[in-house]
Design a protein around this motif. Structure first.
Motif, PDB file in Angstrom:
ATOM      1  N   GLY A  50       0.839  -1.267  -0.140  1.00  0.00           N
ATOM      2  CA  GLY A  50      -0.043   0.101   0.083  1.00  0.00           C
ATOM      3  C   GLY A  50       0.932   1.287   0.183  1.00  0.00           C
ATOM      4  O   GLY A  50       2.048   1.213   0.558  1.00  0.00           O
ATOM      5  N   GLY A  51       0.328   2.237  -0.826  1.00  0.00           N
ATOM      6  CA  GLY A  51       1.254   3.413  -0.827  1.00  0.00           C
ATOM      7  C   GLY A  51       2.348   3.355  -1.675  1.00  0.00           C
ATOM      8  O   GLY A  51       3.117   4.249  -1.815  1.00  0.00           O
ATOM      9  N   CYS A  52       2.525   2.271  -2.316  1.00  0.00           N
ATOM     10  CA  CYS A  52       3.422   2.068  -3.393  1.00  0.00           C
ATOM     11  C   CYS A  52       3.067   1.989  -4.938  1.00  0.00           C
ATOM     12  O   CYS A  52       1.607   1.488  -5.177  1.00  0.00           O
ATOM     13  CB  CYS A  52       4.142   0.856  -3.094  1.00  0.00           C
ATOM     14  SG  CYS A  52       4.923   0.785  -1.601  1.00  0.00           S
ATOM     15  N   LYS A  53       3.663   2.251  -5.833  1.00  0.00           N
ATOM     16  CA  LYS A  53       3.366   2.409  -7.227  1.00  0.00           C
ATOM     17  C   LYS A  53       4.407   1.836  -8.159  1.00  0.00           C
ATOM     18  O   LYS A  53       5.648   2.400  -7.931  1.00  0.00           O
ATOM     19  CB  LYS A  53       2.899   3.750  -7.672  1.00  0.00           C
ATOM     20  CG  LYS A  53       2.556   3.961  -8.983  1.00  0.00           C
ATOM     21  CD  LYS A  53       2.288   5.481  -9.384  1.00  0.00           C
ATOM     22  CE  LYS A  53       1.847   5.278 -11.153  1.00  0.00           C
ATOM     23  NZ  LYS A  53       1.838   6.660 -11.545  1.00  0.00           N
ATOM     24  N   VAL A  54       4.455   0.847  -8.741  1.00  0.00           N
ATOM     25  CA  VAL A  54       5.457   0.293  -9.528  1.00  0.00           C
ATOM     26  C   VAL A  54       5.420   1.185 -10.882  1.00  0.00           C
ATOM     27  O   VAL A  54       4.662   1.208 -11.447  1.00  0.00           O
ATOM     28  CB  VAL A  54       5.205  -1.310 -10.117  1.00  0.00           C
ATOM     29  CG1 VAL A  54       6.301  -1.912 -10.910  1.00  0.00           C
ATOM     30  CG2 VAL A  54       5.041  -2.073  -8.748  1.00  0.00           C
ATOM     31  N   THR A  55       6.518   1.703 -10.991  1.00  0.00           N
ATOM     32  CA  THR A  55       6.741   2.833 -12.019  1.00  0.00           C
ATOM     33  C   THR A  55       7.602   2.354 -13.313  1.00  0.00           C
ATOM     34  O   THR A  55       7.356   2.890 -14.330  1.00  0.00           O
ATOM     35  CB  THR A  55       7.731   4.150 -11.634  1.00  0.00           C
ATOM     36  OG1 THR A  55       8.822   3.718 -11.050  1.00  0.00           O
ATOM     37  CG2 THR A  55       6.853   4.710 -10.303  1.00  0.00           C
ATOM     38  N   SER A  56       8.365   1.100 -13.011  1.00  0.00           N
ATOM     39  CA  SER A  56       8.819   0.686 -14.264  1.00  0.00           C
ATOM     40  C   SER A  56       9.571  -0.735 -14.006  1.00  0.00           C
ATOM     41  O   SER A  56       9.812  -0.983 -12.704  1.00  0.00           O
ATOM     42  CB  SER A  56      10.107   1.568 -14.286  1.00  0.00           C
ATOM     43  OG  SER A  56      11.417   0.977 -15.242  1.00  0.00           O
ATOM     44  N   VAL A  57       9.460  -1.355 -14.804  1.00  0.00           N
ATOM     45  CA  VAL A  57       9.734  -3.075 -15.057  1.00  0.00           C
ATOM     46  C   VAL A  57      10.489  -3.299 -16.158  1.00  0.00           C
ATOM     47  O   VAL A  57       9.983  -3.113 -17.437  1.00  0.00           O
ATOM     48  CB  VAL A  57       8.399  -4.034 -14.782  1.00  0.00           C
ATOM     49  CG1 VAL A  57       9.092  -5.326 -14.766  1.00  0.00           C
ATOM     50  CG2 VAL A  57       7.742  -3.681 -13.462  1.00  0.00           C
ATOM     51  N   SER A  58      11.763  -3.638 -16.005  1.00  0.00           N
ATOM     52  CA  SER A  58      12.687  -4.002 -17.034  1.00  0.00           C
ATOM     53  C   SER A  58      13.063  -5.507 -16.901  1.00  0.00           C
ATOM     54  O   SER A  58      14.018  -5.696 -16.056  1.00  0.00           O
ATOM     55  CB  SER A  58      14.002  -3.189 -17.058  1.00  0.00           C
ATOM     56  OG  SER A  58      14.712  -3.727 -18.071  1.00  0.00           O
ATOM     57  N   GLU A  59      12.334  -6.449 -17.437  1.00  0.00           N
ATOM     58  CA  GLU A  59      12.785  -7.835 -17.287  1.00  0.00           C
ATOM     59  C   GLU A  59      13.970  -8.176 -17.939  1.00  0.00           C
ATOM     60  O   GLU A  59      14.708  -9.084 -17.440  1.00  0.00           O
ATOM     61  CB  GLU A  59      11.562  -8.809 -18.038  1.00  0.00           C
ATOM     62  CG  GLU A  59      10.260  -8.844 -17.187  1.00  0.00           C
ATOM     63  CD  GLU A  59       9.541  -9.713 -17.651  1.00  0.00           C
ATOM     64  OE1 GLU A  59       9.849 -10.781 -18.263  1.00  0.00           O
ATOM     65  OE2 GLU A  59       7.967  -9.369 -17.576  1.00  0.00           O
ATOM     66  N   GLU A  60      14.540  -7.373 -18.983  1.00  0.00           N
ATOM     67  CA  GLU A  60      15.693  -7.817 -19.544  1.00  0.00           C
ATOM     68  C   GLU A  60      16.879  -7.489 -18.359  1.00  0.00           C
ATOM     69  O   GLU A  60      18.008  -8.319 -18.527  1.00  0.00           O
ATOM     70  CB  GLU A  60      16.063  -6.651 -20.843  1.00  0.00           C
ATOM     71  CG  GLU A  60      15.017  -7.216 -21.908  1.00  0.00           C
ATOM     72  CD  GLU A  60      13.548  -6.264 -21.811  1.00  0.00           C
ATOM     73  OE1 GLU A  60      13.551  -5.284 -21.253  1.00  0.00           O
ATOM     74  OE2 GLU A  60      12.548  -6.900 -22.090  1.00  0.00           O
ATOM     75  N   ARG A  61      16.760  -6.531 -17.812  1.00  0.00           N
ATOM     76  CA  ARG A  61      17.809  -6.017 -17.011  1.00  0.00           C
ATOM     77  C   ARG A  61      17.417  -6.685 -15.454  1.00  0.00           C
ATOM     78  O   ARG A  61      18.289  -6.496 -14.333  1.00  0.00           O
ATOM     79  CB  ARG A  61      17.973  -4.481 -16.942  1.00  0.00           C
ATOM     80  CG  ARG A  61      18.391  -3.739 -18.103  1.00  0.00           C
ATOM     81  CD  ARG A  61      18.608  -2.515 -18.177  1.00  0.00           C
ATOM     82  NE  ARG A  61      19.727  -2.220 -17.567  1.00  0.00           N
ATOM     83  CZ  ARG A  61      20.274  -0.961 -16.819  1.00  0.00           C
ATOM     84  NH1 ARG A  61      19.387  -0.108 -16.719  1.00  0.00           N
ATOM     85  NH2 ARG A  61      21.529  -1.153 -16.298  1.00  0.00           N
ATOM     86  N   GLY A  62      16.495  -7.060 -15.225  1.00  0.00           N
ATOM     87  CA  GLY A  62      15.919  -7.609 -13.948  1.00  0.00           C
ATOM     88  C   GLY A  62      15.750  -6.431 -12.826  1.00  0.00           C
ATOM     89  O   GLY A  62      16.183  -6.554 -11.710  1.00  0.00           O
ATOM     90  N   GLU A  63      15.216  -5.341 -13.314  1.00  0.00           N
ATOM     91  CA  GLU A  63      15.088  -4.094 -12.304  1.00  0.00           C
ATOM     92  C   GLU A  63      13.621  -3.759 -12.206  1.00  0.00           C
ATOM     93  O   GLU A  63      12.931  -3.702 -13.215  1.00  0.00           O
ATOM     94  CB  GLU A  63      15.835  -2.929 -12.867  1.00  0.00           C
ATOM     95  CG  GLU A  63      17.468  -3.067 -12.633  1.00  0.00           C
ATOM     96  CD  GLU A  63      18.253  -1.717 -12.874  1.00  0.00           C
ATOM     97  OE1 GLU A  63      19.331  -1.846 -12.584  1.00  0.00           O
ATOM     98  OE2 GLU A  63      17.593  -0.838 -13.430  1.00  0.00           O
ATOM     99  N   ILE A  64      13.168  -3.392 -11.096  1.00  0.00           N
ATOM    100  CA  ILE A  64      11.789  -3.161 -11.067  1.00  0.00           C
ATOM    101  C   ILE A  64      12.133  -1.817 -10.096  1.00  0.00           C
ATOM    102  O   ILE A  64      12.554  -1.754  -9.113  1.00  0.00           O
ATOM    103  CB  ILE A  64      10.891  -4.042  -9.943  1.00  0.00           C
ATOM    104  CG1 ILE A  64      11.106  -5.059 -10.802  1.00  0.00           C
ATOM    105  CG2 ILE A  64       9.732  -3.298  -9.767  1.00  0.00           C
ATOM    106  CD1 ILE A  64      10.405  -6.364 -10.090  1.00  0.00           C
ATOM    107  N   SER A  65      11.424  -0.690 -10.426  1.00  0.00           N
ATOM    108  CA  SER A  65      11.344   0.802  -9.714  1.00  0.00           C
ATOM    109  C   SER A  65       9.987   0.827  -9.158  1.00  0.00           C
ATOM    110  O   SER A  65       8.825   0.813  -9.734  1.00  0.00           O
ATOM    111  CB  SER A  65      11.764   2.036 -10.466  1.00  0.00           C
ATOM    112  OG  SER A  65      12.761   1.561 -11.370  1.00  0.00           O
TER     113      SER A  65
END
Length: 133
Positions: A50-65
């Protein structure tokens, strides 16, 4: 971890996990899961918090912002690394958005909170497993 390092970490607006971190709770954590399953678990942990918003997902780089808005504003970046088939490492980096030079341990608390949620969803293997290699 020495007292000086604990004080420095407390008076910082940034925390991150690492393979050889001095704080055992902030070492890279390994799970018995595929990289895709681990990325889904991180996104689910953000949604549940809660209070969180996934802004970016890069499966190739394995990063989630993830933009954290409540109770304090912060940016979380999760890095998912497939070490072996069905063994995945997850590292976190959290930077607080504060006018003060410290977040009074909030960024560390966020990392521990996400690690706890992942431990309940994925099979935990260990932390800092490749630090001696």
């Amino acid at each position: 971890m020495s007292l000086l390092k604990k004080v420095q970490a407390f008076f910082s607006a940034h925390s991150e996990t690492a393979e050889t971190h001095q704080d055992p709770e902030l070492r890279s954590r390994y799970y018995k899961a595929t990289a895709k399953k681990a990325m889904e678990a991180v996104q689910a942990a953000a949604a549940v918090r809660g209070g969180c918003k996934v802004t970016s997902v890069s499966e190739e780089r394995g990063e989630i912002s993830v933009q954290i808005q409540k109770p304090k504003s912060a940016l979380l970046v999760a890095t998912v690394i497939s070490v072996r088939p069905f063994e995945t490492a997850i590292d976190f980096s959290v930077s607080s958005d504060t006018a003060l030079p410290t977040d009074f341990g909030y960024s560390r608390k966020v990392i521990l909170e996400f690690q706890q949620k992942l431990d309940s969803e994925l099979k935990f293997v260990g932390s800092g497993l490749n630090s001696g290699k």
